[in-house]
Design a protein around this motif. Structure first.
Motif, short mmCIF file in Angstrom:
data_model
loop_
_atom_site.label_atom_id
_atom_site.label_comp_id
_atom_site.label_asym_id
_atom_site.label_seq_id
_atom_site.Cartn_x
_atom_site.Cartn_y
_atom_site.Cartn_z
N GLU A 79 0.85 -1.21 0.00
CA GLU A 79 0.00 0.00 0.00
C GLU A 79 0.87 1.24 0.00
O GLU A 79 0.59 2.23 -0.71
CB GLU A 79 -0.93 -0.04 1.23
CG GLU A 79 -2.23 0.70 1.07
CD GLU A 79 -2.83 0.65 -0.34
OE1 GLU A 79 -2.96 1.73 -0.93
OE2 GLU A 79 -3.15 -0.44 -0.86
N ALA A 80 1.97 1.19 0.79
CA ALA A 80 2.89 2.34 0.82
C ALA A 80 3.58 2.50 -0.54
O ALA A 80 3.84 3.62 -0.98
CB ALA A 80 3.92 2.14 1.93
N ARG A 82 2.28 1.71 -3.46
CA ARG A 82 1.29 2.33 -4.34
C ARG A 82 1.24 3.86 -4.10
O ARG A 82 1.23 4.65 -5.04
CB ARG A 82 -0.10 1.73 -4.09
CG ARG A 82 -1.18 2.37 -4.95
CD ARG A 82 -2.54 2.20 -4.31
NE ARG A 82 -3.02 0.83 -4.39
CZ ARG A 82 -3.84 0.38 -5.32
NH1 ARG A 82 -4.27 1.18 -6.25
NH2 ARG A 82 -4.23 -0.88 -5.31
N SER A 83 1.24 4.24 -2.83
CA SER A 83 1.20 5.68 -2.51
C SER A 83 2.46 6.38 -2.99
O SER A 83 2.40 7.52 -3.47
CB SER A 83 1.06 5.90 -1.00
OG SER A 83 -0.04 5.19 -0.51
N ASP A 86 2.12 7.00 -6.55
CA ASP A 86 1.08 8.01 -6.77
C ASP A 86 1.63 9.44 -6.68
O ASP A 86 1.11 10.34 -7.32
CB ASP A 86 -0.02 7.80 -5.71
CG ASP A 86 -1.37 8.21 -6.24
OD1 ASP A 86 -1.48 8.42 -7.46
OD2 ASP A 86 -2.30 8.33 -5.43
N VAL A 87 2.67 9.61 -5.87
CA VAL A 87 3.21 10.98 -5.73
C VAL A 87 4.58 11.12 -6.42
O VAL A 87 5.20 12.18 -6.32
CB VAL A 87 3.34 11.38 -4.23
CG1 VAL A 87 1.97 11.46 -3.59
CG2 VAL A 87 4.24 10.43 -3.45
#
Ligand code: URA
Length: 265
Positions: A79-80, A82-83, A86-87
């Motif tokens: 999940e981290a 993916r984040s 994302d940035v």
């Protein structure tokens, strides 16, 4: 605005635009850009006696690969990761994409499939391999008892792509784009920790093995991201070349045999 075009002329105009590369409608109403006012006002002329401007301080040029390594390495979970993607600011593909396409299936699966890049359907849904090629991929793996919805790690699939954003007009990614996504993929494999990997298509082979030529590489076990990896023909290629399906069937059987004999878990 009422159109003065006949239906035949409208159809011909649409065909012409598609030939020029237009693949999507971006607005409901046409915009005549020749009649729009110029956007940016011209800067005022500098007076002759104005003192010279101090040069703005230059930021050191960013190294996209080093930035990707730092961001990916700092992600403790999927999940981290993916984040972090994302940035991540250095890949321009993100600007033209509707969604980040990160993964589908079970991250605990023994087998991880690494594809190339999202297409139109994947970009719309935010999931990898959901268009025609994805449907073929599902049928191929279903034939050896594996599915993204499989209920156990033995029966499940985990699917991702080298690029999480759709390239414009589905063009091939550039080497620099692949290079900056590679650290994210290496971390993705570490975190998902699959037992075996399938490198689906040329771009996946280029990122994982440093070489293309999947028609020659396919079917030969190799190593990528520190795991046993099998290059396979991309299902989009199989849709265009149905005769090659027999090679893919042989590869699927090799995969099944390897899964039934190896048991790391
Ligand atoms: N092709 C790929 O490689 N990946 C997708 O997600 C869709 C098509």
């Amino acid at each position: 605005m009422e159109s003065k075009l006949t239906p035949e002329a409208a159809l011909a105009s649409l065909g012409w635009q598609i030939e020029l590369g237009a693949t999507e409608a971006v607005g409901d109403a046409p915009v005549d850009r020749y009649t729009l006012p110029e956007k940016a006002p011209k800067p005022a002329a500098k007076p002759a006696h104005a003192p010279p401007l101090a040069a703005p301080a230059k930021a050191p040029p960013a190294d996209p690969v080093a930035a990707a390594e730092a961001a990916a390495g700092a992600a403790p979970t999927l999940e981290a990761l993916r984040s972090a993607l994302d940035v991540y600011p250095h890949c321009d593909l993100r600007r033209g994409a509707r969604n980040l396409v990160f993964c589908d299936g079970d991250p605990g699966a023994r087998l991880m499939i690494i594809g190339e890049a999202p297409g139109r359907d994947e970009d719309l849904q935010g999931k990898p391999f959901v268009g025609r090629a994805g449907q073929l991929l599902d049928r191929m793996f279903d034939a050896i008892g594996l599915a993204r919805t499989g209920q156990t790690p033995e029966a499940a699939l985990y699917i991702t792509n080298i690029l999480p954003w759709r390239p414009p007009q589905n063009r091939d990614p550039e080497p620099a784009e692949i290079a900056m996504m590679r650290p994210f993929m290496a971390r993705h494999v570490q975190l998902a920790d699959p037992e075996l990997i399938v490198l689906m298509g040329n771009i996946s082979c280029e990122a994982g093995l440093g070489r293309r030529g999947v028609t020659r590489l396919r079917g030969q076990w190799t190593e990528a991201y520190g795991r046993p990896a099998l290059p396979m023909l991309h299902p989009a290629y199989l849709l265009r070349n149905p005769a090659a399906k027999r090679d893919s069937w042989a590869d699927l059987l090799a995969l099944k045999a390897r899964l039934s004999t190896s048991s790391r878990r």
